[in-house]
Design a protein around this motif. Structure first.
Motif, PDB file in Angstrom:
ATOM      1  N   UNK A 157       0.776  -1.181   0.147  1.00 62.24           N
ATOM      2  CA  UNK A 157      -0.065  -0.040  -0.050  1.00 62.24           C
ATOM      3  C   UNK A 157       0.898   1.323  -0.117  1.00 62.24           C
ATOM      4  N   UNK A 158       0.846   2.098  -1.084  1.00 58.83           N
ATOM      5  CA  UNK A 158       1.883   3.237  -1.384  1.00 58.83           C
ATOM      6  C   UNK A 158       1.232   4.490  -0.795  1.00 58.83           C
ATOM      7  N   UNK A 159       1.876   5.028   0.110  1.00 61.03           N
ATOM      8  CA  UNK A 159       1.351   6.312   0.633  1.00 61.03           C
ATOM      9  C   UNK A 159       2.237   7.294   0.958  1.00 61.03           C
ATOM     10  N   UNK A 160       3.644   7.068   0.335  1.00 63.32           N
ATOM     11  CA  UNK A 160       4.793   8.013   0.649  1.00 63.32           C
ATOM     12  C   UNK A 160       6.064   7.647   0.005  1.00 63.32           C
ATOM     13  N   UNK A 161       7.172   8.190  -0.074  1.00 66.24           N
ATOM     14  CA  UNK A 161       8.389   7.923  -0.748  1.00 66.24           C
ATOM     15  C   UNK A 161       8.856   6.629  -0.223  1.00 66.24           C
ATOM     16  N   UNK A 162       8.875   6.048   0.726  1.00 67.09           N
ATOM     17  CA  UNK A 162       9.452   5.045   1.418  1.00 67.09           C
ATOM     18  C   UNK A 162       8.619   3.560   0.706  1.00 67.09           C
ATOM     19  N   UNK A 163       7.321   3.997   0.904  1.00 63.48           N
ATOM     20  CA  UNK A 163       6.448   2.943   0.374  1.00 63.48           C
ATOM     21  C   UNK A 163       6.597   2.672  -0.963  1.00 63.48           C
ATOM     22  N   UNK A 164       6.726   3.660  -1.791  1.00 66.39           N
ATOM     23  CA  UNK A 164       6.912   3.695  -3.276  1.00 66.39           C
ATOM     24  C   UNK A 164       8.032   3.058  -3.480  1.00 66.39           C
ATOM     25  N   UNK A 165       9.132   3.280  -2.985  1.00 60.11           N
ATOM     26  CA  UNK A 165      10.433   2.713  -3.112  1.00 60.11           C
ATOM     27  C   UNK A 165      10.427   1.229  -3.106  1.00 60.11           C
ATOM     28  N   UNK A 166       9.848   0.773  -2.063  1.00 58.59           N
ATOM     29  CA  UNK A 166       9.497  -0.472  -1.636  1.00 58.59           C
ATOM     30  C   UNK A 166       8.769  -1.299  -2.548  1.00 58.59           C
ATOM     31  N   UNK A 167       7.421  -0.519  -3.149  1.00 57.93           N
ATOM     32  CA  UNK A 167       7.005  -1.213  -4.125  1.00 57.93           C
ATOM     33  C   UNK A 167       7.511  -1.259  -5.417  1.00 57.93           C
ATOM     34  N   UNK A 168       8.655  -0.541  -5.733  1.00 61.22           N
ATOM     35  CA  UNK A 168       9.052  -0.559  -7.076  1.00 61.22           C
ATOM     36  C   UNK A 168      10.356  -1.319  -7.049  1.00 61.22           C
ATOM     37  N   UNK A 169      10.902  -1.324  -5.673  1.00 60.68           N
ATOM     38  CA  UNK A 169      12.345  -2.138  -5.694  1.00 60.68           C
ATOM     39  C   UNK A 169      13.264  -1.781  -6.670  1.00 60.68           C
ATOM     40  N   UNK A 170      13.768  -2.997  -7.470  1.00 62.40           N
ATOM     41  CA  UNK A 170      15.101  -2.688  -8.282  1.00 62.40           C
ATOM     42  C   UNK A 170      14.500  -2.135  -9.495  1.00 62.40           C
ATOM     43  N   UNK A 171      13.333  -1.973  -9.621  1.00 66.26           N
ATOM     44  CA  UNK A 171      12.839  -1.370 -11.046  1.00 66.26           C
ATOM     45  C   UNK A 171      13.221   0.103 -11.097  1.00 66.26           C
ATOM     46  N   UNK A 172      13.115   0.724  -9.908  1.00 66.80           N
ATOM     47  CA  UNK A 172      13.591   2.039  -9.598  1.00 66.80           C
ATOM     48  C   UNK A 172      15.090   2.393 -10.234  1.00 66.80           C
ATOM     49  N   UNK A 173      15.989   1.296 -10.014  1.00 71.05           N
ATOM     50  CA  UNK A 173      17.350   1.384 -10.459  1.00 71.05           C
ATOM     51  C   UNK A 173      17.487   1.060 -11.943  1.00 71.05           C
ATOM     52  N   UNK A 174      16.311   0.923 -12.485  1.00 70.10           N
ATOM     53  CA  UNK A 174      16.450   0.938 -13.965  1.00 70.10           C
ATOM     54  C   UNK A 174      16.411  -0.622 -14.467  1.00 70.10           C
ATOM     55  N   UNK A 175      16.066  -1.590 -13.697  1.00 69.99           N
ATOM     56  CA  UNK A 175      16.029  -3.072 -14.278  1.00 69.99           C
ATOM     57  C   UNK A 175      14.444  -2.935 -14.985  1.00 69.99           C
ATOM     58  N   UNK A 176      14.458  -3.727 -15.943  1.00 70.52           N
ATOM     59  CA  UNK A 176      13.178  -3.873 -16.563  1.00 70.52           C
ATOM     60  C   UNK A 176      12.204  -5.054 -16.190  1.00 70.52           C
ATOM     61  N   UNK A 177      11.058  -5.069 -16.565  1.00 68.60           N
ATOM     62  CA  UNK A 177      10.054  -6.065 -16.348  1.00 68.60           C
ATOM     63  C   UNK A 177       9.905  -6.372 -17.789  1.00 68.60           C
ATOM     64  N   UNK A 178      10.986  -7.467 -18.448  1.00 76.06           N
ATOM     65  CA  UNK A 178      10.644  -7.781 -19.963  1.00 76.06           C
ATOM     66  C   UNK A 178       9.243  -8.516 -20.147  1.00 76.06           C
ATOM     67  N   UNK A 179       8.748  -9.134 -19.201  1.00 82.17           N
ATOM     68  CA  UNK A 179       7.290  -9.685 -19.501  1.00 82.17           C
ATOM     69  C   UNK A 179       6.226  -8.933 -19.700  1.00 82.17           C
ATOM     70  N   UNK A 180       6.354  -7.681 -19.047  1.00 77.34           N
ATOM     71  CA  UNK A 180       5.517  -6.605 -18.795  1.00 77.34           C
ATOM     72  C   UNK A 180       4.231  -7.117 -17.835  1.00 77.34           C
ATOM     73  N   UNK A 181       4.598  -8.159 -17.169  1.00 76.01           N
ATOM     74  CA  UNK A 181       3.312  -8.496 -16.207  1.00 76.01           C
ATOM     75  C   UNK A 181       3.619  -7.778 -14.984  1.00 76.01           C
ATOM     76  N   UNK A 182       4.339  -7.104 -14.431  1.00 75.21           N
ATOM     77  CA  UNK A 182       4.527  -6.313 -13.412  1.00 75.21           C
ATOM     78  C   UNK A 182       4.670  -4.807 -13.485  1.00 75.21           C
ATOM     79  N   UNK A 183       5.458  -4.427 -14.631  1.00 77.28           N
ATOM     80  CA  UNK A 183       5.975  -2.992 -14.512  1.00 77.28           C
ATOM     81  C   UNK A 183       5.958  -2.533 -16.090  1.00 77.28           C
TER      82      UNK A 183
END
Length: 378
Positions: A157-183
């Motif tokens: 449940x995203x309500x701030x910067x901290x939880x947004x970072x947690x939801x995105x995980x490694x994707x915020x560092x540029x890692x892609x979801x090639x399947x398109x199933x999560x991001x």
């Protein structure tokens, strides 16, 4: 890290369906429509590009993204950068919100408005009936020139910067979801209207992905996990010194960790839930409870207990312990057909005694240390 919620004259640019931990923003009390979310969070500000110039008035090929209401500079971009207005980011959700596939539970701006976030709650639950989970679709739009617009599926449940970072995980560092199933990411360039997400198709992938995760979790409830296997797991997580030959060589801190982990394995929260006791699912729950609540935290830089523990759980030592625990569990399960309880020396019944004492006494109590004295024969 603070919540980083944008505020103007003490008023947060944020709206939530229920109170968030930081106690900021408008609390609607119910899930929101797109119109309600935009109005309550005041995220309908227009962002525009303004060309930069040298002190002598010479124009340069660089532009500032600025917010109409405050004139704040949100980021510096090139001539090819295309702005996605916040309202347009909201409106990509129109078809699935209108169809009742999701409802908005939070909407807020971060920093000076350089990033906005909209979180949508998926009505159906996932996991088992005894231990349900909620899924969310989170949309972010950025004006800082560094980040793409993004749509991500999460159980956070995203309500701030901290939880947004947690939801995105490694994707915020540029890692892609090639399947398109999560991001899915959309860069601020080219023909923007044609690049905006087909959210209905993405939601089908999201629901499929969440159901697949649900299947994997339920499967863990059907895999027996013995006391000896859990002991092997915790000895790998917190190993004794290489030089240890008997219990006297094991540091008290390590012995305390063993007893605490084993207590959560036998008596932790949720162990009365169907499919938890004596299963791989229960092992994960026990480890998570110890890492998040039983493990001590360092209160550095004047942090209180809550702040220090929150940081440890989200991205610190607790998070790392859980990740390591999952790796060890997978390793043990892969060898399960040939697992031999004799791979480790048997713990005595003293572990249960120590666990009972753990409920009642501090870990530095003399009686507690005495009860640990015969815990393990290394």
């Amino acid at each position: 890290m603070s919540d980083n919620i944008m505020e103007i004259n003490g008023v947060a640019r944020a709206a939530f369906n229920r109170v968030a931990w930081h106690n900021k923003g408008i609390v609607k009390g119910t899930l929101m429509s797109i119109k309600e979310a935009i109005e309550l969070s005041k995220l309908d500000d227009y962002v525009y590009k303004e060309q930069l110039q040298c002190p002598d008035g010479t124009l340069v090929e660089a532009y500032a993204n600025r917010l109409t209401s405050t004139k704040a500079i949100l980021g510096v971009v090139g001539s090819g950068y295309k702005i996605i207005q916040n309202v347009d980011a909201f409106n990509t959700l129109e078809s699935i919100v209108g169809a009742g596939m999701v409802k908005i539970n939070s909407a807020f701006a971060l920093g000076k408005g350089e990033k906005i976030c909209v979180s949508c709650e998926i009505p159906e639950t996932f996991g088992s009936p005894e231990d349900p989970m909620k899924g969310y679709l989170v949309v972010t739009n950025s004006h800082d020139g560094k980040n793409s617009a993004a749509w991500v599926a999460t159980l956070v449940r995203v309500v701030c910067q901290n939880t947004l970072n947690m939801a995105f995980g490694k994707f915020e560092d540029g890692e892609e979801d090639q399947s398109g199933e999560r991001k899915i990411k959309v860069r601020h360039s080219g023909d923007m209207p044609s690049k905006l997400v087909n959210v209905e198709e993405f939601m089908k992938n999201v629901l499929y992905g969440l159901r697949w995760e649900e299947k994997k979790l339920i499967n863990l409830k059907n895999i027996p996990f013995t006391d000896d296997e859990f002991k092997m797991m915790m000895l790998k997580i917190s190993p004794p010194p290489d030089s240890a030959k008997n219990m006297n060589d094991v540091p008290t801190k390590t012995a305390n960790i063993w007893a605490s982990m084993f207590y959560y394995w036998k008596h932790g929260c949720g162990m009365d839930i169907k499919g938890s006791k004596g299963t791989a699912y229960g092992a994960i729950n026990a480890l998570a409870e110890y890492a998040d609540w039983g493990k001590g935290v360092r209160k550095t830089d004047g942090k209180d207990e809550f702040s220090a523990r929150t940081e440890a759980v989200l991205w610190g030592a607790s998070k790392q312990m859980k990740e390591r625990g999952v790796e060890i569990l997978q390793e043990l399960l892969s060898k399960k057909s040939t697992f031999n309880g004799g791979m480790i020396n048997t713990f005595t019944q003293e572990v249960e005694k120590a666990s009972e004492v753990l409920q009642k006494k501090n870990t530095d109590d003399d009686n507690f240390i005495t009860n640990l004295s015969n815990l393990v024969n290394i």
